[in-house]
Write a protein that holds these residues in place. Structure first.
Motif, mmCIF file in Angstrom:
data_model
loop_
_atom_site.group_PDB
_atom_site.id
_atom_site.type_symbol
_atom_site.label_atom_id
_atom_site.label_comp_id
_atom_site.label_asym_id
_atom_site.label_seq_id
_atom_site.Cartn_x
_atom_site.Cartn_y
_atom_site.Cartn_z
ATOM 1 N N THR A 89 0.856 -1.184 0.000
ATOM 2 C CA THR A 89 0.000 0.000 0.000
ATOM 3 C C THR A 89 0.891 1.234 0.000
ATOM 4 O OG1 THR A 89 -0.091 0.064 2.423
ATOM 5 C CG2 THR A 89 -1.803 -1.221 1.281
ATOM 6 N N THR A 90 0.278 2.401 0.050
ATOM 7 C CA THR A 90 1.064 3.631 0.113
ATOM 8 C C THR A 90 1.818 3.746 1.433
ATOM 9 O OG1 THR A 90 -0.922 4.772 0.892
ATOM 10 C CG2 THR A 90 -0.435 4.881 -1.475
ATOM 11 N N ASP A 91 1.272 3.174 2.513
ATOM 12 C CA ASP A 91 1.959 3.195 3.806
ATOM 13 C C ASP A 91 3.050 2.139 3.873
ATOM 14 O OD1 ASP A 91 0.498 5.296 4.821
ATOM 15 O OD2 ASP A 91 -1.043 4.009 5.694
ATOM 16 N N ASN A 92 2.768 0.958 3.366
ATOM 17 C CA ASN A 92 3.727 -0.153 3.360
ATOM 18 C C ASN A 92 3.987 -0.529 1.906
ATOM 19 O OD1 ASN A 92 1.558 -0.906 5.839
ATOM 20 N ND2 ASN A 92 3.708 -0.746 6.430
ATOM 21 N N VAL A 93 5.044 0.070 1.337
ATOM 22 C CA VAL A 93 5.256 -0.042 -0.111
ATOM 23 C C VAL A 93 5.563 -1.475 -0.546
ATOM 24 C CG1 VAL A 93 5.965 2.346 -0.435
ATOM 25 C CG2 VAL A 93 7.668 0.658 0.265
ATOM 26 N N PHE A 94 6.145 -2.285 0.328
ATOM 27 C CA PHE A 94 6.405 -3.691 0.025
ATOM 28 C C PHE A 94 5.473 -4.616 0.798
ATOM 29 C CE2 PHE A 94 11.134 -2.867 -1.140
ATOM 30 C CZ PHE A 94 10.721 -2.307 -2.325
ATOM 31 N N GLY A 95 4.410 -4.061 1.380
ATOM 32 C CA GLY A 95 3.496 -4.855 2.170
ATOM 33 C C GLY A 95 4.008 -5.082 3.583
ATOM 34 N N THR A 96 3.314 -5.944 4.316
ATOM 35 C CA THR A 96 3.716 -6.308 5.677
ATOM 36 C C THR A 96 3.872 -7.820 5.780
ATOM 37 O OG1 THR A 96 1.451 -6.560 6.527
ATOM 38 C CG2 THR A 96 2.411 -4.343 6.586
ATOM 39 N N ASP A 97 4.584 -8.255 6.806
ATOM 40 C CA ASP A 97 4.733 -9.686 7.038
ATOM 41 C C ASP A 97 3.556 -10.194 7.864
ATOM 42 O OD1 ASP A 97 5.218 -8.795 9.586
ATOM 43 O OD2 ASP A 97 7.313 -9.412 9.639
ATOM 44 N N ASP A 98 3.647 -11.445 8.325
ATOM 45 C CA ASP A 98 2.511 -12.042 9.019
ATOM 46 C C ASP A 98 2.302 -11.486 10.423
ATOM 47 O OD1 ASP A 98 4.693 -13.127 10.261
ATOM 48 O OD2 ASP A 98 4.279 -15.200 9.689
ATOM 49 N N GLN A 99 3.195 -10.612 10.873
ATOM 50 C CA GLN A 99 3.008 -9.957 12.169
ATOM 51 C C GLN A 99 2.693 -8.467 12.020
ATOM 52 O OE1 GLN A 99 5.942 -10.963 15.194
ATOM 53 N NE2 GLN A 99 6.600 -12.740 13.986
ATOM 54 N N GLY A 100 2.454 -8.023 10.794
ATOM 55 C CA GLY A 100 2.102 -6.634 10.558
ATOM 56 C C GLY A 100 3.281 -5.682 10.520
ATOM 57 N N ARG A 101 4.500 -6.193 10.356
ATOM 58 C CA ARG A 101 5.687 -5.339 10.301
ATOM 59 C C ARG A 101 6.010 -4.997 8.851
ATOM 60 N NH1 ARG A 101 9.176 -9.500 13.854
ATOM 61 N NH2 ARG A 101 8.497 -10.725 12.053
ATOM 62 N N ASP A 102 6.514 -3.786 8.641
ATOM 63 C CA ASP A 102 6.788 -3.288 7.306
ATOM 64 C C ASP A 102 7.932 -4.072 6.662
ATOM 65 O OD1 ASP A 102 6.254 -0.957 5.337
ATOM 66 O OD2 ASP A 102 8.429 -0.968 5.569
ATOM 67 N N VAL A 103 7.690 -4.622 5.480
ATOM 68 C CA VAL A 103 8.683 -5.451 4.799
ATOM 69 C C VAL A 103 9.859 -4.604 4.306
ATOM 70 C CG1 VAL A 103 9.084 -6.942 2.798
ATOM 71 C CG2 VAL A 103 7.011 -7.207 4.162
ATOM 72 N N ALA A 104 9.588 -3.410 3.802
ATOM 73 C CA ALA A 104 10.675 -2.558 3.301
ATOM 74 C C ALA A 104 11.656 -2.220 4.413
ATOM 75 C CB ALA A 104 10.092 -1.281 2.692
ATOM 76 N N ALA A 105 11.142 -1.882 5.593
ATOM 77 C CA ALA A 105 12.021 -1.568 6.721
ATOM 78 C C ALA A 105 12.838 -2.788 7.126
ATOM 79 C CB ALA A 105 11.200 -1.062 7.907
ATOM 80 N N ARG A 106 12.213 -3.959 7.126
ATOM 81 C CA ARG A 106 12.938 -5.169 7.526
ATOM 82 C C ARG A 106 14.007 -5.539 6.496
ATOM 83 N NH1 ARG A 106 11.268 -7.708 11.782
ATOM 84 N NH2 ARG A 106 12.156 -9.711 11.172
ATOM 85 N N VAL A 107 13.779 -5.237 5.221
ATOM 86 C CA VAL A 107 14.796 -5.495 4.198
ATOM 87 C C VAL A 107 15.996 -4.584 4.400
ATOM 88 C CG1 VAL A 107 15.293 -5.262 1.740
ATOM 89 C CG2 VAL A 107 13.241 -6.446 2.472
ATOM 90 N N ILE A 108 15.740 -3.306 4.693
ATOM 91 C CA ILE A 108 16.840 -2.347 4.887
ATOM 92 C C ILE A 108 17.689 -2.748 6.081
ATOM 93 C CG2 ILE A 108 17.388 0.041 5.471
ATOM 94 C CD1 ILE A 108 14.889 0.873 3.908
ATOM 95 N N TYR A 109 17.061 -3.035 7.211
ATOM 96 C CA TYR A 109 17.805 -3.432 8.413
ATOM 97 C C TYR A 109 18.427 -4.819 8.234
ATOM 98 C CZ TYR A 109 16.009 0.497 11.176
ATOM 99 O OH TYR A 109 15.737 1.753 11.663
ATOM 100 N N GLY A 110 17.721 -5.722 7.546
ATOM 101 C CA GLY A 110 18.266 -7.057 7.316
ATOM 102 C C GLY A 110 19.484 -7.036 6.421
ATOM 103 N N PHE A 111 19.479 -6.163 5.420
ATOM 104 C CA PHE A 111 20.645 -6.009 4.550
ATOM 105 C C PHE A 111 21.847 -5.563 5.373
ATOM 106 C CE2 PHE A 111 23.478 -3.827 1.702
ATOM 107 C CZ PHE A 111 23.400 -4.511 0.500
ATOM 108 N N ARG A 112 21.634 -4.612 6.266
ATOM 109 C CA ARG A 112 22.740 -4.114 7.091
ATOM 110 C C ARG A 112 23.296 -5.205 7.989
ATOM 111 N NH1 ARG A 112 21.814 0.883 11.144
ATOM 112 N NH2 ARG A 112 20.479 -0.640 12.184
#
Length: 341
Positions: free
Chosen positions: A117-140
């Motif tokens: 959605t516009t709020d979660n550009v890559f959607g959310t996971d099964d716990q409602g967490r933003d996927v884009a944010a988790r990708v950025i932190y996971g990459f680091r």
């Protein structure tokens, strides 16, 4: 600072490999951006102006009473009541993504995992967490884990191979048999067993993976030291009374580092893959950590939500492809058979 002719030649050969050269700059840019992940994806504002004063919530916690609230606890800037208080007497500057890796979006219009959605550009996971944010932190986390593991394992592997190759004899024979036995062990199963025995954590996983990652460099360094120890300048230094450690460090190690540096990007790739595999199996980082492997597992468990698996796959594919291209360029740069000057 003037570079030596051989260094200039290697830089020229590295730049001549356009695929690896541009991959290096793209990877470096992604790494720099992800190192400042809190500036791009955070549930705290970058800057808050309230009653003429400036506040920086990303770098410092402020109690809710600072902004006219009722509680002394840390401010929840996503709360509508708090946002209203601030905007009455000031303004807020948010990062591009208003979620951290562990922020749960309670305002979803559909059950989690929710589509982009516009709020979660890559959607959310099964716990409602933003996927884009988790990708950025996971990459680091993945890159920093791989870099630290590669550095430490290289130091251990180079040291072991140097002593084996330089002194040879019984020391080389015993260490070579130990390494052969150690290398023949089913490393993946042992890693899974150790990961299940100990409390998962960044440094715990680093120590477990370090048990096997250092072996890959030993044979290369050992071969270089075996070859270089019979060179005339090494014998001359030995005849002049130079101690063995100085000869190894000054005269032999630079030759061995050529082969070592060509392998390090591939060791980094293997380190990231190992961490991702353990996270995928549920034996990696603690639950809730930003992890690309955990996102892959969610994609497998939620096939009706393809954005999870696709995002995790593309993130890993881009990262590992860039590292592979960089490794190929480094290998070409240190190959004496290739000349581009």
């Amino acid at each position: 600072m003037t570079l030596s002719p051989i260094t200039q030649r290697r830089l020229s050969q590295f730049k001549a490999n356009k695929r690896g050269y541009w991959s290096f700059w793209i990877f470096l840019l992604l790494l720099i951006l992800c190192l400042g992940a809190e500036l791009w994806a955070n549930d705290k504002p970058l800057l808050v102006s309230y009653n003429g004063s400036l506040y920086f919530p990303t770098f410092q916690d402020y109690p809710e009473t600072t902004f006219g609230g009722d509680f002394e606890t840390a401010t929840d800037y996503r709360d509508a009541y708090v946002k209203g208080l601030i905007e009455e007497s000031g303004w807020i500057v948010w990062p591009p993504i208003r979620f951290s890796y562990d922020t749960i979006n309670y305002d979803l219009q559909t059950p989690a995992p929710s589509p982009p959605t516009t709020d979660n550009v890559f959607g959310t996971d099964d716990q409602g967490r933003d996927v884009a944010a988790r990708v950025i932190y996971g990459f680091r986390i993945s890159v920093l884990f791989g870099l630290i593991l590669t550095l430490i394992s290289s130091v251990i592997g180079i040291t072991a191979g140097a002593f084996q190759g330089y002194f040879g004899g019984r020391l080389d024979l015993v260490m070579q048999r130990v390494i052969e036995i150690w290398s023949s062990l089913p490393s993946l199963y042992i890693l899974i067993i150790f990961s299940a025995m100990f409390v998962p954590g960044f440094w715990t996983l680093l120590a477990i993976l370090l048990l096997f990652s250092w072996v890959s460099l030993v044979d290369v360094v050992r071969a270089e030291f075996l070859r270089a120890r019979n060179f005339d300048y090494v014998r001359a230094a030995n005849a002049l009374g130079v101690d063995n450690l100085t000869i190894m460090r000054r005269h032999v190690l630079p030759n061995a580092m050529v082969a070592t540096l060509t392998l390090m990007p591939f060791i980094l790739t293997g380190s990231i893959t190992a961490l991702t595999s353990l996270d995928f199996l549920g034996l990696g980082l603690p639950p809730g950590s930003a992890s690309l492997g955990e996102l892959l597992a969610q994609g497998k468990n939620n096939l009706e939500s393809p954005w999870l698996g696709i995002t995790a796959f593309l993130s890993l594919a881009v990262m590992l492809t860039l590292l592979t291209f960089i490794g190929e360029a480094v290998r070409d740069a240190f190959d004496p058979r290739k000349t581009n000057l």
